[in-house]
Enzyme design. Structure first.
Site, PDB file in Angstrom:
ATOM      1  N   ASP A  11     -21.932  10.712   6.922  1.00 35.20           N
ATOM      2  CA  ASP A  11     -21.261   9.878   7.918  1.00 35.20           C
ATOM      3  C   ASP A  11     -22.123   8.652   8.179  1.00 35.20           C
ATOM      4  OD1 ASP A  11     -19.181  11.586   8.144  1.00 35.20           O
ATOM      5  OD2 ASP A  11     -19.794  12.480  10.048  1.00 35.20           O
ATOM      6  N   ASP A 130      -6.824  16.393   7.643  1.00 42.57           N
ATOM      7  CA  ASP A 130      -7.419  17.333   8.596  1.00 42.57           C
ATOM      8  C   ASP A 130      -6.321  18.289   9.021  1.00 42.57           C
ATOM      9  OD1 ASP A 130      -9.904  16.071   8.491  1.00 42.57           O
ATOM     10  OD2 ASP A 130      -9.315  14.605  10.011  1.00 42.57           O
TER      11      ASP A 130
END
Lengths: 251, 192
Positions: A11, A130
């Site tokens: 990230d 997701d």
């Protein structure tokens, strides 16, 4: 034989890695290039860089970072986060990204998948989704998992495959962060339905979880972040373990 | 000087970056004179066959690429375009190799995406590379095994992962993205 891929995910915010790392011999834990190089050395098969910056300035920094990664790293890498147009994708392609991943923007505008695939080819396009359980049904979530949609995960996956996705990155929010193993059943439902590769993500906590997902599903890759960043599962050790389980793993 | 063929295919920069990492100077060009006078020519690319061939033909580059005499390396789509014919949008290709390009059968997972090794491989291009070493592949179309095959790989079926005829070489995988083994292959080519 095609090898099962081990994929660390980084990230990135304002050009720096967000989650802490505890590799003792890395000078700057926040430097994505150093961390990426370390993963390449250890035998990572692919890397994913996810830009979680929300500002325009941050996006520019990310594109600059992609350029540097492409110069320094000799394995394939995917970049994602905030890509919502062909132009966004082109900038990252020109910076040297091998693949891009789209998530919320594709849900908002499914034609984007078709546009990106037509423009750059399906091998360039990963659709990330997701998945979360609502009343025992797997639904697609957007905005980093904060917002539920009406979309059924399997139907959505089939649709993006038909629209030209080259690969699916499936994250189970039910499993992500639990360190209790990957979503085996959902991953199987997806691979039974699709003909494009599926990468499983969310839930990795031990070496056994990786062998489970590779032995019990047709996922061709497994993605994880914290277990790698914090050194809980060193990649060489993981690959050695998976080989001992007779899985096809790159030497 | 190494010339990298500039055309409408994706991810050409990765090849230039890989050459930079090897300390080799290269020029990205579609200029026939520069291509003809280069010591080595690399023809990379990810993309679709018919639009790539159209682009090359419109600029007369098809004839140039077919008539080169220095070591020439096609990568991925580049290698497929060097074949006789591709079933990707029914495309007549350069015809340097006699082989044809077909789509992987529907029963497997397509694209073939990831690291794979060799059933067989031979020749100077693969010097120092074991059949167990893996290279990175990304493709939905494959070249059939034929007389020009110098390497074969198994995915759904055996296919050509390397081809050679005289000064022309082709590889289906991406050496520029295949870590140290890929770098070794590029080095072998540059040493020809």
């Amino acid at each position: 034989m095609l090898k099962k891929r081990i994929i660390p995910c980084l990230d990135i915010k304002d050009g720096q890695t967000v989650k802490g790392v505890n590799f003792v011999d890395i000078r700057s834990a926040g430097d994505p290039i150093e961390l990426a190089k370390r993963y390449v050395q250890e035998g990572a098969d692919e890397l994913v860089f996810l830009d979680i910056t929300a500002t325009i300035e941050g996006r520019k920094t990310f594109a600059e970072l992609v350029k540097k990664i492409s110069k320094e790293i000799n394995i394939p890498f995917t970049v994602g986060g905030g890509i919502s147009s062909v132009e966004d994708a082109r900038k990252l392609l020109e910076a040297g990204a091998d693949k891009i991943s789209v998530n919320s923007a594709a849900v908002k505008n499914p034609t984007l998948v078709e546009e990106l695939s037509t423009e750059f080819g399906n091998q360039f396009l990963v659709v990330a989704m997701d998945a979360g359980l609502i009343d025992d049904e797997w639904k697609v979530f957007v905005k980093g998992g904060r917002e539920a949609t009406e979309l059924d995960v399997l139907k959505w996956a089939k649709k993006v495959e038909d629209l030209g996705a080259g690969e699916i990155l499936l994250t189970s929010m039910q499993h992500d962060g639990t360190k209790g193993g990957f979503a085996i059943e959902l991953t199987n439902q997806l691979t039974d339905l699709l003909t494009i590769p599926v990468i499983a993500s969310g839930g990795a906590g031990s070496k056994e979880h990786f062998s489970d997902v590779f032995q019990q599903t047709k996922a061709t890759g497994a993605l994880a972040a914290s277990v790698f960043h914090f050194g809980e599962i060193p990649i060489p050790e993981l690959k050695e373990y998976l080989r001992s389980k007779n899985l096809d793993i790159r030497l | 000087m190494v010339a990298v063929v500039k055309y409408n295919a994706g991810n050409i920069r990765s090849v230039v970056n890989a050459l930079d990492r090897l300390g080799v100077e290269s020029t990205l060009t579609d200029n026939p004179t520069e291509l003809k006078s280069a010591d080595k020519v690399i023809f990379p690319g990810v993309g679709e066959a018919s639009s790539a061939m159209k682009y090359l033909e419109e600029r007369g580059l098809d004839e140039v690429l077919k008539s080169l005499t220095q070591p020439f390396l096609g990568i991925c789509l580049g290698m497929q375009l060097m074949c006789e014919y591709s079933s990707e949008n029914d495309t007549k290709c350069l015809g340097i190799f006699d082989e044809t390009v077909r789509r992987f059968p529907k029963e497997g997972i397509v694209p073939h995406m990831g690291w794979n090794n060799f059933i067989s491989h031979s020749g100077v291009l693969f010097e120092g590379i074991s059949a167990l070493d893996s290279m990175y592949f990304v493709h939905s179309f494959f070249v059939e095994v034929g007389p020009d095959s110098i390497a074969t790989t198994d995915y759904i079926l055996p296919f050509s992962s390397g081809l050679q005829k005289e000064n022309y070489y082709g590889v289906q995988f991406h050496p520029e993205k295949s870590a140290d083994v890929g770098q070794q292959l590029l080095k072998n080519f540059l040493d020809l």
